[in-house]
Motif scaffolding. Structure first.
Motif, PDB file in Angstrom:
ATOM      1  N   LYS A 128      45.317  54.468  33.976  1.00 42.41           N
ATOM      2  CA  LYS A 128      46.183  53.402  34.473  1.00 42.41           C
ATOM      3  C   LYS A 128      45.704  52.876  35.828  1.00 42.41           C
ATOM      4  CE  LYS A 128      50.446  54.984  32.198  1.00 42.41           C
ATOM      5  NZ  LYS A 128      51.845  55.440  32.419  1.00 42.41           N
ATOM      6  N   ALA A 129      45.059  53.728  36.608  1.00 42.83           N
ATOM      7  CA  ALA A 129      44.634  53.339  37.958  1.00 42.83           C
ATOM      8  C   ALA A 129      43.430  52.405  37.931  1.00 42.83           C
ATOM      9  CB  ALA A 129      44.315  54.584  38.783  1.00 42.83           C
ATOM     10  N   GLU A 130      42.451  52.685  37.066  1.00 43.17           N
ATOM     11  CA  GLU A 130      41.204  51.916  37.096  1.00 43.17           C
ATOM     12  C   GLU A 130      41.403  50.420  36.866  1.00 43.17           C
ATOM     13  OE1 GLU A 130      36.695  51.853  35.169  1.00 43.17           O
ATOM     14  OE2 GLU A 130      38.176  53.326  34.480  1.00 43.17           O
ATOM     15  N   PRO A 131      42.163  49.976  35.847  1.00 45.90           N
ATOM     16  CA  PRO A 131      42.310  48.522  35.659  1.00 45.90           C
ATOM     17  C   PRO A 131      43.024  47.848  36.827  1.00 45.90           C
ATOM     18  CG  PRO A 131      43.737  49.727  34.143  1.00 45.90           C
ATOM     19  CD  PRO A 131      42.807  50.732  34.752  1.00 45.90           C
ATOM     20  N   LEU A 132      43.883  48.576  37.532  1.00 49.07           N
ATOM     21  CA  LEU A 132      44.561  47.984  38.692  1.00 49.07           C
ATOM     22  C   LEU A 132      43.588  47.798  39.851  1.00 49.07           C
ATOM     23  CD1 LEU A 132      47.925  49.968  38.542  1.00 49.07           C
ATOM     24  CD2 LEU A 132      47.595  47.534  38.073  1.00 49.07           C
ATOM     25  N   TYR A 133      42.739  48.790  40.096  1.00 46.21           N
ATOM     26  CA  TYR A 133      41.718  48.638  41.141  1.00 46.21           C
ATOM     27  C   TYR A 133      40.802  47.457  40.808  1.00 46.21           C
ATOM     28  CZ  TYR A 133      42.585  53.066  43.642  1.00 46.21           C
ATOM     29  OH  TYR A 133      43.127  54.069  44.411  1.00 46.21           O
ATOM     30  N   ARG A 134      40.414  47.340  39.549  1.00 49.65           N
ATOM     31  CA  ARG A 134      39.516  46.254  39.161  1.00 49.65           C
ATOM     32  C   ARG A 134      40.218  44.903  39.247  1.00 49.65           C
ATOM     33  NH1 ARG A 134      34.685  47.410  37.718  1.00 49.65           N
ATOM     34  NH2 ARG A 134      34.073  49.510  37.058  1.00 49.65           N
ATOM     35  N   GLN A 135      41.495  44.861  38.894  1.00 48.33           N
ATOM     36  CA  GLN A 135      42.236  43.610  39.010  1.00 48.33           C
ATOM     37  C   GLN A 135      42.331  43.172  40.468  1.00 48.33           C
ATOM     38  OE1 GLN A 135      46.212  43.726  37.404  1.00 48.33           O
ATOM     39  NE2 GLN A 135      46.602  41.551  37.835  1.00 48.33           N
ATOM     40  N   ALA A 136      42.538  44.128  41.379  1.00 49.13           N
ATOM     41  CA  ALA A 136      42.595  43.795  42.809  1.00 49.13           C
ATOM     42  C   ALA A 136      41.280  43.173  43.268  1.00 49.13           C
ATOM     43  CB  ALA A 136      42.910  45.048  43.622  1.00 49.13           C
ATOM     44  N   LEU A 137      40.152  43.709  42.796  1.00 49.51           N
ATOM     45  CA  LEU A 137      38.857  43.142  43.151  1.00 49.51           C
ATOM     46  C   LEU A 137      38.689  41.747  42.552  1.00 49.51           C
ATOM     47  CD1 LEU A 137      36.587  46.288  42.670  1.00 49.51           C
ATOM     48  CD2 LEU A 137      37.032  45.108  44.826  1.00 49.51           C
ATOM     49  N   ASP A 138      39.148  41.575  41.313  1.00 49.37           N
ATOM     50  CA  ASP A 138      39.022  40.267  40.659  1.00 49.37           C
ATOM     51  C   ASP A 138      39.844  39.198  41.372  1.00 49.37           C
ATOM     52  OD1 ASP A 138      37.346  41.350  38.782  1.00 49.37           O
ATOM     53  OD2 ASP A 138      38.910  41.668  37.273  1.00 49.37           O
ATOM     54  N   VAL A 139      40.976  39.582  41.962  1.00 46.20           N
ATOM     55  CA  VAL A 139      41.808  38.634  42.704  1.00 46.20           C
ATOM     56  C   VAL A 139      41.198  38.340  44.079  1.00 46.20           C
ATOM     57  CG1 VAL A 139      44.068  38.279  43.768  1.00 46.20           C
ATOM     58  CG2 VAL A 139      43.920  39.288  41.490  1.00 46.20           C
ATOM     59  N   THR A 140      40.650  39.372  44.713  1.00 49.04           N
ATOM     60  CA  THR A 140      40.095  39.218  46.059  1.00 49.04           C
ATOM     61  C   THR A 140      38.813  38.394  46.065  1.00 49.04           C
ATOM     62  OG1 THR A 140      41.017  41.365  46.693  1.00 49.04           O
ATOM     63  CG2 THR A 140      39.271  40.478  48.097  1.00 49.04           C
ATOM     64  N   LYS A 141      37.972  38.567  45.056  1.00 53.85           N
ATOM     65  CA  LYS A 141      36.648  37.943  45.037  1.00 53.85           C
ATOM     66  C   LYS A 141      36.696  36.424  45.172  1.00 53.85           C
ATOM     67  CE  LYS A 141      32.442  37.764  42.217  1.00 53.85           C
ATOM     68  NZ  LYS A 141      31.768  38.320  41.017  1.00 53.85           N
ATOM     69  N   PRO A 142      37.468  35.675  44.345  1.00 53.13           N
ATOM     70  CA  PRO A 142      37.464  34.212  44.506  1.00 53.13           C
ATOM     71  C   PRO A 142      38.203  33.735  45.743  1.00 53.13           C
ATOM     72  CG  PRO A 142      39.005  34.856  42.788  1.00 53.13           C
ATOM     73  CD  PRO A 142      38.269  36.097  43.178  1.00 53.13           C
ATOM     74  N   ALA A 143      39.182  34.516  46.207  1.00 56.75           N
ATOM     75  CA  ALA A 143      39.974  34.086  47.359  1.00 56.75           C
ATOM     76  C   ALA A 143      39.246  34.305  48.674  1.00 56.75           C
ATOM     77  CB  ALA A 143      41.317  34.822  47.373  1.00 56.75           C
TER      78      ALA A 143
END
Length: 297
Positions: free
Chosen positions: A26-41
Motif C-alpha cells: 500500500k505504501a509504494e504506490p502512494l510514494y510513487r504518486q507523490a513523485l508523479d504529482v511533484t514532477k510536473p509542478a
C-alpha cells in the motif's frame, strides 16, 4: 486538489504510516504518486522531488531491496548537491549554514541506502554533500579577491542565485501562475553563462569552478604511494568508515555510536584504572552534571 502544494506531503505521510505497519504494497504506490504529482509542478531538480525519492528509498530499504534504495538515494543526493551549488552563491552566511544543516537528512539516507552497495559511488556522493560549506566559502573568497571590474557580474550572478533560492525554498503556490520548472531552467542556464564568463575572466573563479568538480577519484590520486585515508562517517546512530587508497574505496561497517556521556565516562574509567588514585576532592566531575530544579520562591 492534486495541484495543492501540500497534496504530495499528505500522500507521503499516509505512505509512511503504511510502511511503519509493514503494509509495503500500500505504501509504494502512494510514494510513487507523490513523485508523479511533484514532477510536473516543481520539476525533477527541486529539493522536494529529492525528498520524495528518499521516502521511496527508505521503503525499498525496509523491503530489503538495497540496490533500488541505493540508486534512489544517489539520485536524491545529486539533486540536493546541485541545489546547494545553485543557491549558496546568492545567500548570506546564515542562510548558507541553515542550508548546510538540512543536508544531514540526505546524507543519512545516502549512507543507510548504500549499505552493501557500490562504495565508490556512495562515497563520491557523500563527499560532494559534505563539501557544500567549503564550496560556498570558496565562492565568497573568489568574490572578495576578484578584479573590481568584475563585481557587477558577480552581483548579477548573486541576484540570479537569490531568485533561484526563493523559488525553491518558499512553498510553491499554484495560483501564482508561474511555470516553476521552466523558470528554474531559464535561471539555471543564465547562472551557467555568468559562471562561465567569470571563470574566463578571473583566475580565482576558474580555480573555484575546478574545485567544485573534485571527486573521490581526485582525492585518491593525491594520496602518496602506499598511503591510506580512513574517513569516518556517522549516520543516525550508526558509524561506518570509508577506506581509500590509490586503487579503490572500501566501506567498513562499525558498531553503533554510543551516546556521548557514556563514551566520556567510559574513557574516564579507563584513565582512572591506568593512573594513581587522585587526592580526595580532585576526582573528575560528572561528564554531564544532573540538572537541578530551583524550588519556587
Amino acid at each position: 486538489g492534486e495541484r495543492h502544494p501540500l497534496y504530495p506531503n499528505r500522500l507521503v505521510g499516509l505512505a509512511a504510516k503504511y510502511q511503519l505497519t509493514g503494509e509495503f504494497g500500500k505504501a509504494e504506490p502512494l510514494y510513487r504518486q507523490a513523485l508523479d504529482v511533484t514532477k510536473p509542478a516543481l520539476g525533477e531538480s527541486h529539493p522536494s522531488y529529492a525528498s520524495g525519492l528518499c521516502g521511496l528509498a527508505g521503503l525499498y530499504h525496509s523491503m530489503g531491496n538495497s540496490a533500488e534504495a541505493e540508486a534512489l538515494c544517489l539520485r536524491a543526493s545529486a539533486i540536493v548537491a546541485d541545489h546547494v551549488d545553485r543557491n549558496s552563491e546568492g545567500q548570506a552566511e546564515a542562510g548558507q549554514l541553515a542550508l548546510a544543516g538540512s543536508l544531514r537528512h540526505y546524507l543519512d539516507h545516502l549512507l543507510l541506502g548504500g549499505v552493501g552497495g557500490a562504495p565508490t559511488k556512495v562515497y563520491d556522493a557523500a563527499l560532494r554533500l559534505r563539501g557544500a560549506v567549503t564550496r560556498r566559502q570558496a565562492f565568497a573568497r573568489a568574490a572578495r579577491n576578484a578584479d573590481p571590474a568584475l563585481r557587477p557580474l558577480v552581483e548579477e550572478l548573486r541576484r540570479t542565485c537569490s531568485r533561484m533560492s526563493r523559488l525553491t525554498t518558499v512553498p510553491y503556490d499554484p495560483r501564482s501562475g508561474i511555470d516553476l520548472p521552466a523558470e528554474l531552467k531559464e535561471l539555471e542556464e543564465r547562472r551557467q553563462r555568468q559562471e562561465a564568463e567569470l571563470a574566463a575572466k578571473s583566475g580565482e573563479f576558474a580555480a573555484y569552478e575546478k574545485r567544485k568538480k573534485l571527486t573521490g577519484a581526485d582525492l585518491r590520486a593525491m594520496l602518496p604511494e602506499g598511503a591510506v585515508l580512513v574517513d569516518f562517517l556517522q549516520y543516525k546512530t550508526r558509524l561506518c568508515a570509508f577506506v581509500l587508497d590509490r586503487e579503490q574505496v572500501r566501506r567498513v561497517q562499525l558498531r553503533e555510536v554510543k551516546p556521548l556521556p557514556e563514551a566520556v565516562d567510559a574513557f574516564r574509567d579507563r584513565l582512572r584504572a591506568l593512573t594513581p588514585q587522585p587526592a580526595q576532592g580532585t576526582d573528575f566531575p560528572p561528564a554531564f552534571p544532573p540538572q537541578t530544579t530551583r524550588a519556587p520562591s
